[in-house]
Design a protein around this motif. Sequence first.
Motif, PDB file in Angstrom:
ATOM      1  N   ARG A   1       1.800   8.055   6.918  1.00  0.00           N
ATOM      2  CA  ARG A   1       1.233   9.249   6.275  1.00  0.00           C
ATOM      3  C   ARG A   1       2.307  10.047   5.539  1.00  0.00           C
ATOM      4  N   GLU A   2       3.488  10.115   6.124  1.00  0.00           N
ATOM      5  CA  GLU A   2       4.596  10.801   5.454  1.00  0.00           C
ATOM      6  C   GLU A   2       4.993  10.047   4.183  1.00  0.00           C
ATOM      7  N   LEU A   3       5.028   8.726   4.279  1.00  0.00           N
ATOM      8  CA  LEU A   3       5.416   7.911   3.135  1.00  0.00           C
ATOM      9  C   LEU A   3       4.413   8.043   1.998  1.00  0.00           C
ATOM     10  N   ALA A   4       3.154   8.252   2.328  1.00  0.00           N
ATOM     11  CA  ALA A   4       2.110   8.375   1.306  1.00  0.00           C
ATOM     12  C   ALA A   4       2.313   9.592   0.409  1.00  0.00           C
ATOM     13  N   ARG A   5       3.115  10.552   0.856  1.00  0.00           N
ATOM     14  CA  ARG A   5       3.373  11.751   0.045  1.00  0.00           C
ATOM     15  C   ARG A   5       4.182  11.420  -1.210  1.00  0.00           C
ATOM     16  N   ASP A   6       4.908  10.301  -1.182  1.00  0.00           N
ATOM     17  CA  ASP A   6       5.747   9.905  -2.317  1.00  0.00           C
ATOM     18  C   ASP A   6       5.360   8.484  -2.730  1.00  0.00           C
ATOM     19  N   PRO A   7       4.415   8.336  -3.672  1.00  0.00           N
ATOM     20  CA  PRO A   7       3.909   7.006  -4.054  1.00  0.00           C
ATOM     21  C   PRO A   7       4.994   6.030  -4.471  1.00  0.00           C
ATOM     22  N   GLU A   8       5.989   6.482  -5.219  1.00  0.00           N
ATOM     23  CA  GLU A   8       7.044   5.571  -5.677  1.00  0.00           C
ATOM     24  C   GLU A   8       7.896   5.091  -4.509  1.00  0.00           C
ATOM     25  N   ALA A   9       8.209   5.991  -3.586  1.00  0.00           N
ATOM     26  CA  ALA A   9       8.984   5.596  -2.410  1.00  0.00           C
ATOM     27  C   ALA A   9       8.198   4.613  -1.554  1.00  0.00           C
ATOM     28  N   ALA A  10       6.886   4.826  -1.470  1.00  0.00           N
ATOM     29  CA  ALA A  10       6.037   3.921  -0.695  1.00  0.00           C
ATOM     30  C   ALA A  10       6.080   2.516  -1.294  1.00  0.00           C
ATOM     31  N   LEU A  11       5.980   2.418  -2.625  1.00  0.00           N
ATOM     32  CA  LEU A  11       6.031   1.112  -3.281  1.00  0.00           C
ATOM     33  C   LEU A  11       7.363   0.424  -3.042  1.00  0.00           C
ATOM     34  N   SER A  12       8.436   1.199  -3.050  1.00  0.00           N
ATOM     35  CA  SER A  12       9.768   0.636  -2.877  1.00  0.00           C
ATOM     36  C   SER A  12      10.001   0.152  -1.445  1.00  0.00           C
ATOM     37  N   ARG A  13       9.699   1.002  -0.454  1.00  0.00           N
ATOM     38  CA  ARG A  13       9.974   0.650   0.940  1.00  0.00           C
ATOM     39  C   ARG A  13       9.081  -0.475   1.443  1.00  0.00           C
ATOM     40  N   LEU A  14       7.856  -0.554   0.913  1.00  0.00           N
ATOM     41  CA  LEU A  14       6.917  -1.561   1.390  1.00  0.00           C
ATOM     42  C   LEU A  14       6.766  -2.721   0.408  1.00  0.00           C
ATOM     43  N   ALA A  15       7.754  -2.898  -0.482  1.00  0.00           N
ATOM     44  CA  ALA A  15       7.661  -3.928  -1.524  1.00  0.00           C
ATOM     45  C   ALA A  15       7.529  -5.326  -0.921  1.00  0.00           C
ATOM     46  N   GLU A  16       8.386  -5.677   0.032  1.00  0.00           N
ATOM     47  CA  GLU A  16       8.326  -7.025   0.602  1.00  0.00           C
ATOM     48  C   GLU A  16       7.054  -7.211   1.429  1.00  0.00           C
ATOM     49  N   PHE A  17       6.703  -6.200   2.218  1.00  0.00           N
ATOM     50  CA  PHE A  17       5.464  -6.264   2.998  1.00  0.00           C
ATOM     51  C   PHE A  17       4.275  -6.469   2.059  1.00  0.00           C
ATOM     52  N   SER A  18       4.261  -5.728   0.952  1.00  0.00           N
ATOM     53  CA  SER A  18       3.168  -5.821  -0.016  1.00  0.00           C
ATOM     54  C   SER A  18       3.092  -7.212  -0.630  1.00  0.00           C
ATOM     55  N   GLU A  19       4.247  -7.829  -0.845  1.00  0.00           N
ATOM     56  CA  GLU A  19       4.261  -9.165  -1.429  1.00  0.00           C
ATOM     57  C   GLU A  19       3.612 -10.177  -0.491  1.00  0.00           C
ATOM     58  N   TRP A  20       3.900 -10.082   0.802  1.00  0.00           N
ATOM     59  CA  TRP A  20       3.283 -11.011   1.755  1.00  0.00           C
ATOM     60  C   TRP A  20       1.788 -10.730   1.917  1.00  0.00           C
ATOM     61  N   LEU A  21       1.431  -9.449   1.868  1.00  0.00           N
ATOM     62  CA  LEU A  21       0.014  -9.100   1.923  1.00  0.00           C
ATOM     63  C   LEU A  21      -0.707  -9.665   0.699  1.00  0.00           C
ATOM     64  N   THR A  22      -0.104  -9.502  -0.455  1.00  0.00           N
ATOM     65  CA  THR A  22      -0.689 -10.017  -1.697  1.00  0.00           C
ATOM     66  C   THR A  22      -0.844 -11.535  -1.655  1.00  0.00           C
ATOM     67  N   LEU A  23       0.198 -12.229  -1.232  1.00  0.00           N
ATOM     68  CA  LEU A  23       0.169 -13.688  -1.207  1.00  0.00           C
ATOM     69  C   LEU A  23      -0.968 -14.205  -0.326  1.00  0.00           C
ATOM     70  N   GLY A  24      -1.116 -13.611   0.855  1.00  0.00           N
ATOM     71  CA  GLY A  24      -2.194 -14.022   1.744  1.00  0.00           C
ATOM     72  C   GLY A  24      -3.567 -13.728   1.162  1.00  0.00           C
ATOM     73  N   LEU A  25      -3.721 -12.554   0.543  1.00  0.00           N
ATOM     74  CA  LEU A  25      -5.012 -12.185  -0.034  1.00  0.00           C
ATOM     75  C   LEU A  25      -5.381 -13.078  -1.222  1.00  0.00           C
ATOM     76  N   VAL A  26      -4.395 -13.475  -2.009  1.00  0.00           N
ATOM     77  CA  VAL A  26      -4.668 -14.400  -3.111  1.00  0.00           C
ATOM     78  C   VAL A  26      -5.227 -15.713  -2.563  1.00  0.00           C
TER      79      VAL A  26
END
Length: 389
Positions: A291-316
């Motif tokens: 919830r704290e990270l959600a306050r800064d969208p750009e920081a959220a994208l940066s810190r969760l970049a690798e996690f997001s990539e694995w989430l994306t790969l599985g969803l594809v």
Amino acid sequence: MTSSSVARPDEVRRHNRTTLLRLLHVGGPSTRATLAAELGLNRSTIKTLVDGLAEAGVVEEKVPRPGRGAGRPSLLVLPQPHAAVVVAVDLQVEHVALALVGLGGQILGRNSWNLRGRMREADEVITHVIESTAVLAGDLGVTPVAVGVSVPGVVRRADGHVHEAPNLRWTDVALGERLSSVLRIPVLVGNDAELGAVAEHLRGAARGSSDAVYVSADVGVGGGVIAQGSSLRGGAGYVGEIGHMVIRPGGRPCYCGSSGCWETEIGEAALCRALGLPEDTARGAILFELRELARDPEAALSRLAEFSEWLTLGLVNVVNLLGPQLVVLGDLLTVLPDSVIRAVAAEVRRRSLVSRAVGGTRIVSSALGADVKLLGAAEVAFEVVLDTV
């Protein structure tokens, strides 16, 4: 006149009655005119059905709240919650939630308890579920007519046998049989993600979607599939273990015996690593950090970049394999910052051939929150109830 020709009108009436009741149970209050249009029946048939249900105390008719329109308002037909009550149990890795749910989906009362140490053992859980059901039903003055149970594991739907629930350390537990032998009512047991999909399809974000996938990420990762309006259950009811789809060969070992499973990259431990937290961080602290990270969208994208990539790969992979109109994210995935969800959704649409073919698979968060699997458990219990009410 043959016996079959005598029986047929009764069968038709029973079918119409059950269909009307299911429509009210899922859709909520409705007028007789709307029911007639939805079911394709004439008004005299609807009148007979509603009058019979009202006389039995299953529904009632009420004048809606005054509106702005002129003329006499049409009566609303409402399901009566106490006419049929089921027990819903959501068994998770760290706690159990139990509720009594009435006709129409109304939660009449609930209880919950944490699972620690011996309390996680199957014998202890079964005993506590039975005792809690008796106490709650007594307090509310109701008699449950069926039970639905959500379990984070591989479940045989035919008899509720839990083949394996690894995060609970359960193997070959006759859960359905043991509960029904004591409670003396039907017990339906299902995989938690499958029941989450059922709930979202009937009451949540996937309502109106005939093809949808529910992806749940907690300690483990699972999936439930709605195909052409029905729950896809696979052979013997074993389906949806998408968390054990290998997406990173040679990756982290998984308890299933493989390595690089999707679960090892987007489960709770993986999310903790992405946030820079110890893997055993308490759930409340994880939610606070997100919830704290959600306050800064750009920081959220940066810190969760690798996690997001694995989430994306599985969803594809999921979208290319199943071709859903909609993917609903559940549990911890619902707390991911909006900027991350939007970025993942855009990437899935870009990389998935099937998503582009169907006009872009939508990816949304669960609309039912923490109660999603509890409501799913209630709905599978109502499946065996509505034609007997």
